[in-house]
Design a protein around this motif. Sequence first.
Motif, PDB file in Angstrom:
ATOM      1  N   ASP A  10       0.826  -1.211   0.000  1.00 33.70           N
ATOM      2  CA  ASP A  10       0.000   0.000   0.000  1.00 33.70           C
ATOM      3  C   ASP A  10       0.858   1.257   0.000  1.00 33.70           C
ATOM      4  O   ASP A  10       0.519   2.257   0.626  1.00 33.70           O
ATOM      5  N   ALA A  11       1.934   1.270  -0.727  1.00 34.39           N
ATOM      6  CA  ALA A  11       2.833   2.423  -0.739  1.00 34.39           C
ATOM      7  C   ALA A  11       2.148   3.652  -1.323  1.00 34.39           C
ATOM      8  O   ALA A  11       2.433   4.780  -0.933  1.00 34.39           O
ATOM      9  N   GLN A  14       0.183   5.571   1.462  1.00 40.91           N
ATOM     10  CA  GLN A  14       0.878   6.027   2.651  1.00 40.91           C
ATOM     11  C   GLN A  14       1.029   7.536   2.619  1.00 40.91           C
ATOM     12  O   GLN A  14       1.119   8.152   1.566  1.00 40.91           O
ATOM     13  N   ARG A  15       1.077   8.120   3.795  1.00 41.69           N
ATOM     14  CA  ARG A  15       1.261   9.570   3.900  1.00 41.69           C
ATOM     15  C   ARG A  15       2.685   9.927   3.490  1.00 41.69           C
ATOM     16  O   ARG A  15       3.615   9.169   3.711  1.00 41.69           O
TER      17      ARG A  15
END
Length: 107
Positions: A10-11, A14-15
């Motif tokens: 889930d890159a 990501q923030r």
Amino acid sequence: MSSPNLPGDDAFWQRPDPAAESLGRPEPAPKAEPIGYSGPPRATPPPADWRPPTVAHPPPPRRLPAQDDEALDQAEGSARTVTYGVGLVAGAIALVIICLLCSRLFF
């Protein structure tokens, strides 16, 4: 919008790193120093004759007529009798209508 082709992690969601320099954020505005409240503005006094003329002594109020308590009690009693009579007639009519409707449903 199409989804990017990324590996199974889930890159993409990501923030971003907050230490990164270019996040597209505007520069923070400099903090303004608070300004003290100096109070309301000074008012100029009104002229001496600013008030409108007034009536000095209005006439005293008139006396109300005396109430006849016995006549009031009789009027209340007759009004109560009329109210109960109208209520009884309306209730009887409603009972007859309900009986007619129920008899139509059952027979």
